[in-house]
Design a protein around this motif. Structure first.
Motif, short mmCIF file in Angstrom:
data_model
loop_
_atom_site.label_atom_id
_atom_site.label_comp_id
_atom_site.label_asym_id
_atom_site.label_seq_id
_atom_site.Cartn_x
_atom_site.Cartn_y
_atom_site.Cartn_z
N ALA A 1 0.84 -1.20 0.00
CA ALA A 1 0.00 0.00 0.00
C ALA A 1 0.87 1.25 0.00
CB ALA A 1 -0.92 0.00 1.22
N GLY A 2 0.36 2.30 -0.62
CA GLY A 2 1.02 3.60 -0.60
C GLY A 2 0.05 4.67 -0.13
N LEU A 3 0.49 5.51 0.81
CA LEU A 3 -0.34 6.65 1.22
C LEU A 3 -0.45 7.61 0.04
CD1 LEU A 3 -1.80 8.20 3.54
CD2 LEU A 3 0.37 9.40 3.89
N ARG A 4 -1.66 8.09 -0.22
CA ARG A 4 -1.88 9.02 -1.33
C ARG A 4 -2.38 10.36 -0.80
NH1 ARG A 4 1.36 7.23 -3.17
NH2 ARG A 4 1.58 5.45 -4.56
N PRO A 5 -1.47 11.31 -0.59
CA PRO A 5 -1.89 12.67 -0.24
C PRO A 5 -2.33 13.41 -1.51
CG PRO A 5 0.39 12.19 0.44
CD PRO A 5 -0.03 11.15 -0.54
N ASP A 6 -2.91 14.59 -1.32
CA ASP A 6 -3.18 15.48 -2.45
C ASP A 6 -1.84 15.79 -3.13
OD1 ASP A 6 -3.44 18.06 -3.88
OD2 ASP A 6 -5.48 18.01 -3.10
N SER A 7 -1.76 15.55 -4.44
CA SER A 7 -0.46 15.62 -5.11
C SER A 7 -0.24 16.88 -5.92
CB SER A 7 -0.33 14.41 -6.06
OG SER A 7 -1.20 14.55 -7.17
N GLN A 8 -1.17 17.84 -5.89
CA GLN A 8 -1.07 18.96 -6.82
C GLN A 8 0.14 19.86 -6.57
OE1 GLN A 8 -3.00 18.77 -9.45
NE2 GLN A 8 -3.86 16.95 -8.45
N ARG A 9 0.64 19.93 -5.34
CA ARG A 9 1.80 20.78 -5.04
C ARG A 9 3.10 19.99 -4.90
NH1 ARG A 9 0.21 23.03 0.34
NH2 ARG A 9 -1.28 21.32 0.31
N TYR A 10 3.01 18.68 -4.95
CA TYR A 10 4.19 17.87 -4.64
C TYR A 10 5.37 18.17 -5.56
CZ TYR A 10 7.09 13.74 -3.78
OH TYR A 10 8.13 12.90 -3.49
N PHE A 11 5.11 18.26 -6.87
CA PHE A 11 6.22 18.45 -7.80
C PHE A 11 6.67 19.90 -7.89
CE2 PHE A 11 4.51 14.34 -8.98
CZ PHE A 11 5.68 13.58 -9.01
N ASP A 12 6.02 20.80 -7.15
CA ASP A 12 6.58 22.13 -6.98
C ASP A 12 7.88 22.07 -6.19
OD1 ASP A 12 4.22 22.94 -8.16
OD2 ASP A 12 3.46 24.01 -6.41
N HIS A 13 7.99 21.06 -5.32
CA HIS A 13 9.13 20.96 -4.39
C HIS A 13 10.05 19.77 -4.67
CE1 HIS A 13 6.98 23.92 -1.90
NE2 HIS A 13 5.89 23.21 -2.17
N HIS A 14 9.58 18.82 -5.40
CA HIS A 14 10.26 17.54 -5.60
C HIS A 14 11.69 17.71 -6.10
CE1 HIS A 14 10.68 13.61 -7.96
NE2 HIS A 14 10.41 13.19 -6.73
N HIS A 15 12.68 17.29 -5.29
CA HIS A 15 14.09 17.29 -5.68
C HIS A 15 14.66 18.68 -5.92
CE1 HIS A 15 13.67 12.89 -7.40
NE2 HIS A 15 13.40 12.99 -6.10
N ALA A 16 14.05 19.71 -5.32
CA ALA A 16 14.48 21.08 -5.57
C ALA A 16 14.88 21.78 -4.28
CB ALA A 16 13.37 21.86 -6.27
N GLU A 17 15.46 22.95 -4.45
CA GLU A 17 15.94 23.74 -3.31
C GLU A 17 14.82 24.16 -2.37
OE1 GLU A 17 18.24 28.04 -2.66
OE2 GLU A 17 18.26 27.06 -4.64
N ASN A 18 13.58 24.21 -2.88
CA ASN A 18 12.46 24.64 -2.04
C ASN A 18 11.72 23.49 -1.37
OD1 ASN A 18 11.31 23.69 -4.40
ND2 ASN A 18 9.72 25.24 -4.49
#
Length: 465
Positions: free
Chosen positions: A410-427
């Protein structure tokens, strides 16, 4: 007749008593998480006192020491470190890049080396650039138009897809394999559009692979911010003869020893059946890894604490695993599965949180239809907490090596709309994590673990995927 009536009343009332017991337990879990949660404080320390935790780094070891200490303080039955050899890639001095429209006329653009990339020559690389929309375009463009140039992969995430993870999957191949493929056509290096839907100045790193390319033939690879990519693409259309310059100093060193951090509560009835909840302790080095995946680690730690402090005594052995090296090797997940098989451990359930600390929406499952139907029958218990998603789908990279036909993933599924704003980045930093959302995620995970432990899984069914 009287005895029959009493038995009938008992049979009818039993499900309602069981349901009320489950409702009370979930309410206790959520109350505890929202009034006395520990996840946010733990994340504060990981993010602000330790920072980015690249595999093999000093910070990664500090995170191992800290999380082990915190698990020890919870009074679990056992806490230990599982050794694992991990790659040690270092970024070096900050990367630098510019677009040159004519000699002496340059515009700086933000880039960062992709994880695992080789360095440029000491003086950097300056060359003409060719833009493509993906790896499949290389053949169309042809070697004669690529050799001696820098390949610019500019396929964006598809904004039409509501699932941002589906959008991510649609373009991440150019980051992962772009350098290996462009090198076959004689390219000097590659620049890859950052994998994010947001238009900003943050380049997003991530893992890449050269496959079986000999070390002497590997070319450097960097990500460019989305604003930088837009500028580069527009400038290239106006003047196809522009040059691009970039310099990076990254290096791959010898593997070093690190650890998975593990804590467990022994099961009272079926101690040989193991249930795992976890996230990955390593992160990229540009930010502090709060969403990816400090959030998943502290939520997983809090699952055991929440169950323990609400007085629940698990039937099965509950184990939290903080995996090392998910980002650039998956060594921790593979090592854990390898040791589990060698010890002939029976895992019946594994839950991973690696999609950020945003508002939880539900779970996706990799399991048999029978198990999925059983889990979906509990949906009503989660409705008061606005958890509605119980679907078949991806679980998590670190737990996938455990897969066998009797295991529910199983994987927890949060709301994903902002996730890739931050993914692997300085922010990807602590101030972008909401305390309440993080705590709701921990409570949601603990609730599912409670229900799986109480009712068990349905064995001997072939798992999908």
């Amino acid at each position: 007749m009287r005895t029959t009536l009493l038995l009938l009343l008992l049979v009818i009332s039993t499900p309602f008593f069981a349901q009320s017991e489950d409702e009370r337990q979930l309410r206790a879990i959520y109350d505890k998480a929202l009034t006395n949660g520990k996840a946010y404080d733990w994340l504060n320390h990981l993010s602000n006192q330790i920072g980015g935790r690249l595999s093999g780094s000093v910070q990664a070891q500090q995170a191992v020491d800290y999380t082990r200490e915190q698990l020890d303080s919870l009074g679990l039955d056992r806490v230990w470190l599982q050794p694992v050899m991990v790659p040690k890639w270092v970024r070096g001095t900050p990367e630098f890049a510019f677009i040159e429209t004519k000699p002496g006329v340059t515009t700086n653009v933000p880039i960062c080396a992709l994880g695992g990339s080789v360095a440029t020559p000491d003086v950097g690389i300056k060359a003409n650039i060719v833009e493509v929309q993906g790896i499949e375009d290389l053949e169309k463009v042809g070697r004669e138009n690529i050799e001696g140039k820098i390949v610019f992969y500019n396929r964006p995430m598809d904004p039409k897809l509501i699932s941002t993870f589906a959008s991510y999957s649609g373009c991440v191949d150019q980051r992962y394999a772009g350098a290996a493929e462009a090198g076959k056509f004689g390219a000097l290096g590659v620049i890859v559009r950052s994998v994010t839907l947001r238009l900003d100045d943050y380049p997003h790193t991530g893992s890449m692979s050269y496959g079986d390319t000999p070390v002497s033939e590997r070319i450097p690879a960097a990500a460019i911010s989305t604003k930088g990519a837009e500028l580069l693409s527009t400038t290239l259309k106006l003047n196809p003869d522009i040059k691009f310059y970039f310099k990076q100093n990254c290096k791959q060193l010898d593997d070093v020893e690190s650890y998975n951090v593990i804590g467990e509560i022994q099961g009272s009835t079926y101690p040989n059946e193991v249930m795992v909840v976890g996230g990955h302790l390593d992160s990229w080095d540009l930010g502090d890894g709060s969403h990816d995946d400090g959030a998943g680690c502290v939520q997983s730690m809090d699952v055991l604490r929440l169950l323990k402090e609400t007085g629940y005594k698990p039937k099965r052995t509950l184990r939290v695993v903080l995996f090392m090296n998910e980002e650039n090797g998956l060594r921790g997940g593979n090592k854990y599965a390898e040791v589990a098989r060698r010890k002939n451990e029976k895992h019946v359930f594994a839950l991973e949180s690696d999609s950020g600390g945003f508002t939880p929406r539900g779970f996706s499952f990799n399991c048999s239809d029978e198990n999925l139907k059983q889990i979906q029958s509990w949906a009503g218990l989660f409705e008061p907490y606005l958890i509605h998603m119980f679907v078949e789908g991806y679980s998590g990279a670190d737990i996938r090596p455990l897969m066998d036909q009797d295991l529910v993933l199983a994987g927890l599924r949060p709301d994903s709309q902002r996730y890739f704003d931050h993914h692997h980045a300085e922010n990807d930093t602590f101030e972008h994590v909401n305390k309440r959302e993080l705590e709701l995620g921990a409570a949601t995970m603990a609730s599912l673990v409670y229900l799986i432990d109480k009712y068990g899984t349905i064995p001997n069914k072939k798992i999908k995927g």
